[in-house]
Design a protein around this motif. Structure first.
Motif, short mmCIF file in Angstrom:
data_model
loop_
_atom_site.label_atom_id
_atom_site.label_comp_id
_atom_site.label_asym_id
_atom_site.label_seq_id
_atom_site.Cartn_x
_atom_site.Cartn_y
_atom_site.Cartn_z
N CYS A 194 -5.37 3.40 0.23
CA CYS A 194 -4.08 2.77 0.47
C CYS A 194 -3.46 3.23 1.79
O CYS A 194 -2.89 2.43 2.53
CB CYS A 194 -3.12 3.06 -0.68
N ARG A 195 -3.57 4.51 2.07
CA ARG A 195 -3.01 5.03 3.32
C ARG A 195 -3.74 4.44 4.53
O ARG A 195 -3.11 4.02 5.50
CB ARG A 195 -3.08 6.56 3.34
N ASP A 196 -5.07 4.41 4.47
CA ASP A 196 -5.85 3.81 5.56
C ASP A 196 -5.50 2.34 5.72
O ASP A 196 -5.29 1.85 6.83
CB ASP A 196 -7.35 3.95 5.31
N CYS B 3 0.83 -1.21 0.00
CA CYS B 3 0.00 0.00 0.00
C CYS B 3 0.86 1.26 0.00
O CYS B 3 0.59 2.21 -0.74
CB CYS B 3 -0.94 0.01 1.20
N GLU B 4 1.89 1.28 0.81
CA GLU B 4 2.78 2.44 0.86
C GLU B 4 3.50 2.65 -0.46
O GLU B 4 3.64 3.78 -0.94
CB GLU B 4 3.80 2.29 2.00
N CYS C 238 -9.62 -1.42 -0.41
CA CYS C 238 -8.41 -0.96 -1.08
C CYS C 238 -8.18 -1.77 -2.36
O CYS C 238 -7.86 -1.21 -3.41
CB CYS C 238 -7.22 -1.06 -0.14
N VAL D 16 0.99 4.15 -2.93
CA VAL D 16 0.78 5.58 -2.69
C VAL D 16 1.95 6.39 -3.24
O VAL D 16 1.75 7.39 -3.93
CB VAL D 16 0.57 5.87 -1.18
N THR D 17 3.15 5.95 -2.95
CA THR D 17 4.33 6.67 -3.43
C THR D 17 4.34 6.74 -4.95
O THR D 17 4.58 7.81 -5.53
CB THR D 17 5.62 6.00 -2.91
N ALA E 235 -2.81 0.71 4.82
CA ALA E 235 -1.45 0.52 5.34
C ALA E 235 -1.42 0.69 6.86
O ALA E 235 -0.82 -0.12 7.57
CB ALA E 235 -0.49 1.50 4.68
N ASP E 236 -2.09 1.71 7.36
CA ASP E 236 -2.12 1.94 8.81
C ASP E 236 -2.85 0.82 9.55
O ASP E 236 -2.39 0.33 10.58
CB ASP E 236 -2.79 3.28 9.13
N ILE F 242 -5.40 6.66 -3.31
CA ILE F 242 -4.37 7.09 -2.35
C ILE F 242 -4.90 7.06 -0.93
O ILE F 242 -4.25 6.54 -0.02
CB ILE F 242 -3.84 8.49 -2.73
N LYS F 243 -6.10 7.57 -0.72
CA LYS F 243 -6.68 7.60 0.62
C LYS F 243 -6.89 6.19 1.17
O LYS F 243 -6.57 5.91 2.33
CB LYS F 243 -8.01 8.35 0.61
#
Length: 116
Positions: free
Chosen positions: A48-50, A21-22, A83, A25-26, A52-53, A45-46
């Motif tokens: 993937c960030r969620d 996921c990170e 995701c 996003v990158t 990943a966390d 992006i949103k």
């Protein structure tokens, strides 16, 4: 000093998913307008960030055998599925999205089976 044999387990799957996921996003943030082929990648992006966390937290809870692990596995599975569904929309033109979707599907499957 004794060493432990490291085996691939659910904790690894969660961390592998978070890393995918990170990386996704990158790649999306570094992508130019031409590369995005007119797709709005904001939702991807949103998510993937969620994801990943959530995967990172789930992996940490699993690693320590937390009493909250099963509850978070259900949430993790839901985040991974969302995701994956979003990344699959872009998988034909963004390699990182394809890899992310695959990692998310694997993690969601494992989380669901372990939460049951």
């Amino acid at each position: 000093m004794e060493t432990m044999q490291h085996e691939h387990n659910h904790t690894d799957t969660c961390f592998d998913c978070a890393e995918a996921c990170e990386r996704c996003v990158t790649a999306l943030l570094e992508m130019g307008d031409e590369d995005s082929k007119g797709h709005d990648l904001t939702a991807c992006i949103k998510l993937c960030r969620d994801c990943a966390d959530i995967c990172t937290l789930c992996g940490r809870l699993a690693a320590r055998g937390s009493q909250f692990m099963q509850s978070y596995m259900q949430v993790c599975a839901e985040a991974c599925e969302a995701c994956a569904a979003e990344c699959e929309k872009h998988a034909d033109h963004v390699a990182h999205c394809k890899a992310c979707a695959e990692a998310c599907r694997k993690c969601a499957e494992e989380c669901r089976s372990m939460a049951a």
